[in-house]
Design an enzyme around this catalytic site. Structure first.
Site, PDB file in Angstrom:
ATOM      1  N   SER A   1       0.974  -1.107  -0.047  1.00 13.97           N
ATOM      2  CA  SER A   1       0.132  -0.101   0.061  1.00 13.97           C
ATOM      3  C   SER A   1       0.833   1.190  -0.072  1.00 13.97           C
ATOM      4  O   SER A   1       1.142   1.810   1.389  1.00 13.97           O
ATOM      5  CB  SER A   1      -0.959   0.151   1.247  1.00 13.97           C
ATOM      6  OG  SER A   1      -1.828  -1.042   1.226  1.00 13.97           O
TER       7      SER A   1
ATOM      8  N   LYS B   1      -6.421   1.685  -4.033  1.00 12.33           N
ATOM      9  CA  LYS B   1      -6.538   1.064  -2.754  1.00 12.33           C
ATOM     10  C   LYS B   1      -6.895   2.089  -1.486  1.00 12.33           C
ATOM     11  O   LYS B   1      -7.266   1.530  -0.727  1.00 12.33           O
ATOM     12  CB  LYS B   1      -5.006   0.453  -2.763  1.00 12.33           C
ATOM     13  CG  LYS B   1      -4.902  -0.026  -1.485  1.00 12.33           C
ATOM     14  CD  LYS B   1      -5.622  -1.325  -1.037  1.00 12.33           C
ATOM     15  CE  LYS B   1      -5.189  -1.984   0.339  1.00 12.33           C
ATOM     16  NZ  LYS B   1      -3.957  -2.583   0.631  1.00 12.33           N
TER      17      LYS B   1
ATOM     18  N   LYS C   1      -2.600   4.161   7.707  1.00 10.49           N
ATOM     19  CA  LYS C   1      -1.598   4.797   6.549  1.00 10.49           C
ATOM     20  C   LYS C   1      -2.336   4.695   5.342  1.00 10.49           C
ATOM     21  O   LYS C   1      -2.316   5.796   4.679  1.00 10.49           O
ATOM     22  CB  LYS C   1      -0.694   3.634   6.501  1.00 10.49           C
ATOM     23  CG  LYS C   1       0.337   3.970   5.380  1.00 10.49           C
ATOM     24  CD  LYS C   1       1.050   2.607   5.165  1.00 10.49           C
ATOM     25  CE  LYS C   1       0.417   1.833   4.393  1.00 10.49           C
ATOM     26  NZ  LYS C   1       1.129   0.485   3.868  1.00 10.49           N
TER      27      LYS C   1
END
Length: 294
Positions: A96, A172, A241
């Site tokens: 990611s 994502k 995050k």
């Protein structure tokens, strides 16, 4: 000729992903900073282990990275891996990562005649285990996508071409922001309902046959929050995050959207109080305490 696959990062996701690559007959070499762990895992699944990034690069035509952040992926490339890869090799970043960072890494690797594809995943450990991950792919051209696709199909069953470099990582982050906002909204609804006298399980049941249902109401909250288990398998630091990536993207594009800004503030509050190793579902407990004035 079949591409030789290298894989960097044997964490919660990397373990089942490499197991599936090996099970599908891919010629596979593994590297992890914990060399002994990589060796033990490679022996278990019938793969090879590299003792260094340089060794991995020389043994690979395509390298898959599954690491905590894009910054770590960049560091891995700059500390031996990129120089060891032959011209025409490919790097697939399934971490990611920050979308703009992916574009910068693409440019860096292009200068060494190395192709780059970003291909982050959705589905967490359960879907990594049974090779049913959804994979979002940003690629510069059809040739790169078509080269990466057979490797990705060993780990997922839904492969989406999202556009150019960085679009996979952007998708994502946006998906996980949406999930995080949904979890937060449902949590707040149950917390408020309980304060007013509603039974949380009844409230959740009603949501799930009404317009308020989302992934969190249908799966996560019942199984992990109301049960008190808090074991979804997705860490608080990782989700926070991803939400932060979405929030930063809003700033970079001068969108300045308010909900994503509030959502990251709410998740960072939970992260600060609980620590990143906790399951993301435990954020509910932090928000419940805030509602009680604690």
């Amino acid at each position: 000729m079949t591409d030789r696959i290298g894989f960097v990062g044997i964490g919660h996701m990397g373990v089942p992903m490499t197991a599936n690559l090996a099970a599908k007959g891919q010629p596979l070499t593994i590297y992890d900073v914990d060399v002994d762990r990589a060796k033990a895992h490679s022996e278990k699944i019938g793969a090879k282990a590299a003792s260094s990034l340089a060794e991995l690069g020389k043994a690979s035509d395509i390298v898959v990275c599954m690491l905590p952040t894009g910054a770590i992926v960049r560091k891995v490339m700059e500390t031996g891996l990129a120089d060891a890869l032959a011209p025409g090799s490919m790097v697939i970043d399934m971490s990611s990562s920050v979308p703009t960072g992916s574009r910068e890494l693409h440019a860096y690797l292009a200068g060494k005649d190395i192709r780059f594809v970003d291909a982050p995943v959705s589905g967490a450990v359960p879907r990594a285990t049974n090779a049913t991950l959804a994979i979002m792919v940003g690629a510069e051209n059809d040739t790169d996508f078509q080269r990466a696709e057979p490797v990705l199909l060993c780990m997922g069953d839904r492969i989406f071409r999202t556009g150019g470099i960085g679009t996979g990582h952007a998708m994502k982050a946006l998906n996980n922001y949406t999930a995080a906002a949904g979890f937060a909204a449902a949590s707040e609804a149950l917390i408020l309902g309980k304060k007013f006298g509603l039974d949380p399980e009844t409230a959740l049941e009603i949501m799930n046959v009404s317009t308020g249902r989302n992934f969190s109401t249908e799966s996560t909250i019942g199984q992990n929050v109301l049960s008190g288990t808090f074991k979804s398998g997705f860490g608080l630091a990782l989700l926070t995050k991803d939400v932060k990536i979405a929030a930063e993207l809003s700033k970079e594009l001068d969108a300045n959207l308010p909900l994503v800004a509030q959502t990251i503030a709410w998740w960072e509050r939970a992260l600060e109080e609980l620590g990143g190793e906790k399951d993301h579902t435990q954020a509910y407990e932090v928000w419940a305490k805030v509602a009680e004035g604690q």
